[in-house]
Design an enzyme around this catalytic site. Sequence first.
Site, PDB file in Angstrom:
ATOM      1  N   GLU A 154      -1.927  -7.076   8.073  1.00 37.13           N
ATOM      2  CA  GLU A 154      -0.396  -6.615   8.373  1.00 37.13           C
ATOM      3  C   GLU A 154      -0.150  -7.402   9.733  1.00 37.13           C
ATOM      4  O   GLU A 154      -1.006  -7.875  10.367  1.00 37.13           O
ATOM      5  CB  GLU A 154      -0.015  -5.369   8.610  1.00 37.13           C
ATOM      6  CG  GLU A 154       1.087  -4.778   9.093  1.00 37.13           C
ATOM      7  CD  GLU A 154       2.432  -5.487   7.979  1.00 37.13           C
ATOM      8  OE1 GLU A 154       2.509  -6.718   8.050  1.00 37.13           O
ATOM      9  OE2 GLU A 154       3.072  -4.517   7.672  1.00 37.13           O
ATOM     10  N   HIS A 182       0.876  -1.272  -0.063  1.00 42.45           N
ATOM     11  CA  HIS A 182      -0.026  -0.115  -0.127  1.00 42.45           C
ATOM     12  C   HIS A 182       0.604   1.351   0.055  1.00 42.45           C
ATOM     13  O   HIS A 182       2.071   1.122   0.510  1.00 42.45           O
ATOM     14  CB  HIS A 182      -0.975   0.258   1.154  1.00 42.45           C
ATOM     15  CG  HIS A 182      -0.130   0.019   2.439  1.00 42.45           C
ATOM     16  ND1 HIS A 182       0.304   1.198   2.891  1.00 42.45           N
ATOM     17  CD2 HIS A 182       0.113  -0.778   3.433  1.00 42.45           C
ATOM     18  CE1 HIS A 182       0.832   1.024   3.931  1.00 42.45           C
ATOM     19  NE2 HIS A 182       0.772  -0.188   4.458  1.00 42.45           N
TER      20      HIS A 182
END
Length: 212
Positions: A80, A9
């Site tokens: 994550e 990202h």
Amino acid sequence: MSQVVLVRHAETEWSRDGRHTGRTDIPLTERGREGASGLAERLCGRRFELVLVSPATRARETCELCGLGEQAQVRAELLEWDYGDYEGLTTPEIRVQRPGWLLWRDGCPGGESAADVGARADRVLAELGAAAGEAVATGTAAAEARDTAIFSHGHMLRVLGARWIALGPESGGRLGLSTAAICVLGHERETPVIARWNDTGAEPSTAPPRRV
């Protein structure tokens, strides 16, 4: 032969400041949105058979700005690393509490270890293997090799890269990865290889990627 394209990202406030961002759901910065839009041009030449994305806003927003949002399938496995008690802290702040701390060796209290994240990465790779097998069985792979795109996070993708080449998840510590970077996983004959890593589209720099 088909490849797996990993996309970290783009920039958030916390990634910019080096703060561990696991399950805190924060959006991209304006600069991050610009970076994600730039990724669209770099991916436009590929046709993706499968697009997987983390549930986190920053990953989904990056995917959408690349023009792949409608095709994307959300996978919780791509979240994550769960930093537990260290969420939101920088490495120097953590080391005030715990001198010599190393994420890849020590993990996070109240969160995950490298082995935990590796187990999630292995489930993603198993899904990719199953999808490839189905394509071969139906004959679609023979007609045209099509790629997979995965939109996720820095530490998660580093573990995924390590597991792709049959290394332990802790070996992801040696694979630096910047925001809005592209990596490509492929094969040399039958052997899984890293074909490209941490490609930001910028000129090569002697400065290392930001670490958290």
